[in-house]
Design a protein around this motif. Structure first.
Motif, mmCIF file in Angstrom:
data_model
loop_
_atom_site.group_PDB
_atom_site.id
_atom_site.type_symbol
_atom_site.label_atom_id
_atom_site.label_comp_id
_atom_site.label_asym_id
_atom_site.label_seq_id
_atom_site.Cartn_x
_atom_site.Cartn_y
_atom_site.Cartn_z
ATOM 1 N N GLU A 20 7.078 8.386 -7.567
ATOM 2 C CA GLU A 20 8.384 8.070 -6.995
ATOM 3 C C GLU A 20 8.956 6.803 -7.637
ATOM 4 N N PRO A 21 10.109 6.891 -8.322
ATOM 5 C CA PRO A 21 10.667 5.715 -8.995
ATOM 6 C C PRO A 21 11.202 4.650 -8.046
ATOM 7 N N HIS A 22 11.501 5.019 -6.810
ATOM 8 C CA HIS A 22 12.052 4.062 -5.849
ATOM 9 C C HIS A 22 11.026 3.733 -4.762
ATOM 10 N N GLU A 24 0.828 -1.210 0.000
ATOM 11 C CA GLU A 24 0.000 0.000 0.000
ATOM 12 C C GLU A 24 0.862 1.260 0.000
ATOM 13 N N LEU A 25 1.931 1.248 0.779
ATOM 14 C CA LEU A 25 2.824 2.407 0.810
ATOM 15 C C LEU A 25 3.503 2.612 -0.540
ATOM 16 N N ALA A 26 3.970 1.532 -1.130
ATOM 17 C CA ALA A 26 4.625 1.644 -2.434
ATOM 18 C C ALA A 26 3.661 2.188 -3.477
ATOM 19 N N SER A 27 2.419 1.707 -3.449
ATOM 20 C CA SER A 27 1.406 2.185 -4.378
ATOM 21 C C SER A 27 1.113 3.662 -4.163
ATOM 22 N N LEU A 28 1.036 4.082 -2.907
ATOM 23 C CA LEU A 28 0.779 5.486 -2.577
ATOM 24 C C LEU A 28 1.891 6.386 -3.114
ATOM 25 N N PHE A 29 3.153 5.968 -2.902
ATOM 26 C CA PHE A 29 4.292 6.788 -3.351
ATOM 27 C C PHE A 29 4.359 6.864 -4.877
ATOM 28 N N ARG A 30 3.977 5.768 -5.538
ATOM 29 C CA ARG A 30 3.985 5.773 -7.011
ATOM 30 C C ARG A 30 2.838 6.622 -7.557
ATOM 31 N N ARG A 31 1.654 6.457 -6.969
ATOM 32 C CA ARG A 31 0.464 7.121 -7.502
ATOM 33 C C ARG A 31 0.492 8.630 -7.289
ATOM 34 N N VAL A 90 17.695 5.548 -1.045
ATOM 35 C CA VAL A 90 17.615 5.772 -2.495
ATOM 36 C C VAL A 90 19.018 5.698 -3.088
ATOM 37 N N PRO A 91 19.141 5.472 -4.403
ATOM 38 C CA PRO A 91 20.462 5.420 -5.037
ATOM 39 C C PRO A 91 21.217 6.743 -4.908
ATOM 40 N N ARG A 106 11.429 0.340 -2.725
ATOM 41 C CA ARG A 106 12.589 0.359 -1.838
ATOM 42 C C ARG A 106 12.291 1.211 -0.588
ATOM 43 N N ILE A 107 11.676 2.349 -0.787
ATOM 44 C CA ILE A 107 11.374 3.243 0.334
ATOM 45 C C ILE A 107 10.314 2.627 1.236
ATOM 46 N N ALA A 108 9.276 2.049 0.648
ATOM 47 C CA ALA A 108 8.223 1.421 1.454
ATOM 48 C C ALA A 108 8.783 0.291 2.298
ATOM 49 N N ARG A 109 9.660 -0.505 1.719
ATOM 50 C CA ARG A 109 10.261 -1.616 2.466
ATOM 51 C C ARG A 109 11.087 -1.097 3.645
ATOM 52 N N ALA A 110 11.819 -0.013 3.425
ATOM 53 C CA ALA A 110 12.634 0.563 4.494
ATOM 54 C C ALA A 110 11.769 1.138 5.616
#
Length: 306
Positions: free
Chosen positions: A151-153, A140-147, A184-185, A156-160
């Motif tokens: 956010e291209p990463h 859900e966090l990864a989807s939120l950051f993308r939508r 992030v890279p 990675r950020i959601a997992r952290a």
């Protein structure tokens, strides 16, 4: 931001009725009233009670020319009708954060803030960003950051974030910003914008439902405008600007039926015509004086008589 461009696009006439749907510190409102005098009237809305207080102090000498209400622009139609602004000559929506909001440590909008990770414009509504980070799963966090942040990463950020909160809650903006920067890279850390910018944007949009309420607010604005009334919208990222651009494009058209229909079944008539260059951006001088203005985009349109 874009104050002179807004005044040109709105073209407030003496005695006109205007709405500033995101009144902030009252800067735009003061200039609009100045151009609408003598006899002009302005309704100012803001979800942030501190913004209303600042504007009341700034425009206190305007008397009954100014009506201020704490309200989200999703309620603009209801508030306008309740205050005698059911038909107006101009509406401004400035969708960005104000400098006082960014600078207030307790609001949680700034990467450098050590206060609460809140991000709500109106603390009476919704849940703070810290609770979002504490309760949503990794997907859900990864989807939120993308939508909402593009956010291209995002993964990675959601997992952290999930790994960190298992140890202790993420409660301050600076803690979140540092965490994002650490995962992030290296190329993202060397960018001219902070690596947590898109994550903060996504959280703020989610907490305040900004993209959910914008289309309905634009529809209400259109209903409030008199013929030849002007609508001006300043946005600060592509997601907002895309909604505004598509809204104006749809309302400048006639029929919106699917192209395979042999005859029009919708009866839709053009209701808006663009005003000026689309979009307008700040001049180099304004960006030099206020770097926060660099992402501002102004779109303006006028109401076509039915």
């Amino acid at each position: 931001m874009l104050v002179e461009e807004v005044i040109v696009a709105l073209s407030p006439r003496p005695g006109s009725f205007q709405i500033d749907a995101t009144v902030g510190g009252g800067g735009h409102a003061a200039r609009i009233l100045e151009a609408a005098n003598p006899g002009g009237h302005l309704l100012g809305l803001d979800a942030d009670p501190k913004a209303i207080a600042r504007t009341r102090q700034r425009l206190g000498d305007r008397g009954d020319q100014v009506t201020l209400r704490q309200a989200n622009f999703e309620d603009i139609g209801e508030v306008a009708r309740a205050t005698g602004f059911e038909q107006v000559d101009g509406i401004l929506m400035d969708l960005g954060l104000s400098s006082p909001q960014l600078d207030a440590d307790e609001r949680g909008f700034s990467f450098r803030s050590t206060g609460a990770l809140d991000m709500r414009f109106d603390v009476r509504r919704g849940i703070p960003a810290s609770e979002v980070l504490a309760t949503l799963g990794e997907d859900e966090l990864a989807s939120l950051f993308r939508r909402y942040g593009e956010e291209p990463h995002a993964r990675r950020i959601a997992r952290a974030i999930v790994a960190r909160r298992d140890q202790h809650p993420i409660e301050s903006p600076v803690e979140l910003a540092d965490l994002v920067a650490s995962v992030v890279p290296a190329a993202a850390r060397r960018s001219r914008i902070h690596p947590a910018t898109r994550v903060f944007q996504a959280l703020r949009i989610h907490v305040n439902r900004e993209l959910d309420v914008l289309p309905a607010a634009l529809e209400q604005c259109l209903d409030l405008l008199r013929p030849d009334g002007r609508l001006c919208v300043i946005s600060y990222h592509s997601l907002e600007d895309r909604i505004v651009k598509r809204f104006i494009a749809r309302e400048r058209r006639g029929c919106v039926c699917p192209p395979d229909l042999p005859i029009c079944a919708c009866g839709h008539q053009p209701r808006l015509a663009p005003v000026g260059k689309q979009p307008q951006v700040p001049a180099a001088e304004e960006v030099a004086q206020n770097p926060r203005s660099r992402s501002a985009r102004l779109r303006a349109a006028r109401r076509i008589a039915a």
